[in-house]
Design an enzyme around this catalytic site. Sequence first.
Site, mmCIF file in Angstrom:
data_model
loop_
_atom_site.group_PDB
_atom_site.id
_atom_site.type_symbol
_atom_site.label_atom_id
_atom_site.label_comp_id
_atom_site.label_asym_id
_atom_site.label_seq_id
_atom_site.Cartn_x
_atom_site.Cartn_y
_atom_site.Cartn_z
ATOM 1 C CG HIS A 61 -1.946 -1.106 1.187
ATOM 2 N ND1 HIS A 61 -2.773 -1.426 0.137
ATOM 3 C CD2 HIS A 61 -2.163 -2.062 2.134
ATOM 4 C CE1 HIS A 61 -3.469 -2.512 0.432
ATOM 5 N NE2 HIS A 61 -3.110 -2.924 1.636
ATOM 6 C CG ASP A 74 -5.294 -6.143 -0.462
ATOM 7 O OD1 ASP A 74 -5.218 -7.041 0.400
ATOM 8 O OD2 ASP A 74 -5.332 -4.937 -0.166
HETATM 9 ZN ZN LIG Z 1 -3.332 -7.066 2.531
#
Ligand SMILES: [Zn+2]
Length: 333
Positions: free
Chosen positions: A200, A251
């Site tokens: 991220h 994800d």
């Molecule tokens: Zn994750």
Amino acid sequence: MAETLSLPGFVNAHSHAFQRALRGRTEGDDFWGWRDAMLELAESLTVEQVRVGYEQVYREMLNAGYTAVGEFHYLGAAEAHAAVEAASEAGIELVLLLAAYGRGGIDRFRQGSPAEYLEQLEELRAAGVRVGLAPHSVRACTRDWLEELGRYAAAESLPLHVHACEQPREIEECLAEHGLRPIELLAETGCLGPHTTVVHATHADAHELDLLAEAGARICVCPTTEANLGDGFAPVQELCERGIGICVGSDSNVRIDPLEELRELEGIARRRAGRRNVVSVSSLLCFGADEGAAALGLEQWPDVEVDLEHRSLAGVEDVHAGLVFGSSADVFV
Ligand SMILES: [Zn+2]
């Protein structure tokens, strides 16, 4: 036989396969509300459900052009073996990124100590499983845990993946506890290096990005999940200016489509820069394949075949650009 084009297979550098079951559900006002639903699901799963469910998700990934996956796994040791079996049944290359969880979350996530965690990891390695270390986050791992895991990963030249700077609250809590931002803490505890992938980094500040660049660490951007959870916008242009390697991950698996991840990544960069072509098509394809493989420590992984007669590519002059900007994963044979 349709005419096809061979490309390096896409590499999904960050997956939580069980979260696929949450797609299309809308509860939770924000990330933290969604997390409650996710924890409830995680708590309920049996080893057999992991084996069967993951195999299905990995088959979907293969159909969508991903030929390798990094499974960031925090459901327990027996379940880690079930994930490995599922990948082998489906025929996808898997690197098991075993999460270290020292505090918070739910019971099944946690190991009692870094030593207990390393025992689980070594057991997987001894069984021939490709592994990476994954201190879950600075929320889940204290400074001691990070130091010990950082040392082990560096000594063994193993990939180290860690979630960081996904949400502003996580940064505030880290500042309150350590007087440091999450990526600053990772640098100080020896967790940043050329084998590190920070997942991220949406809210990383300039100093944190400088630290990543100096260490030669990568960032895994997960655009469809970050959009779905309201995380924010990855600082794509700032990463490229610093020469930081970028890879992508599905994800939460709300969508399984590497072309969509890459298109969204460039879309974010264009919206923020107010111009076109922030990242070149060849770089985007490299993010989708080579960078992901490097993040997982893979030297070889299978290719993927593009159906050049697919309607999405009809009349397209530049097939590579047509793939990234005008196609979905159904162009893969
Ligand atoms: Zn994750």
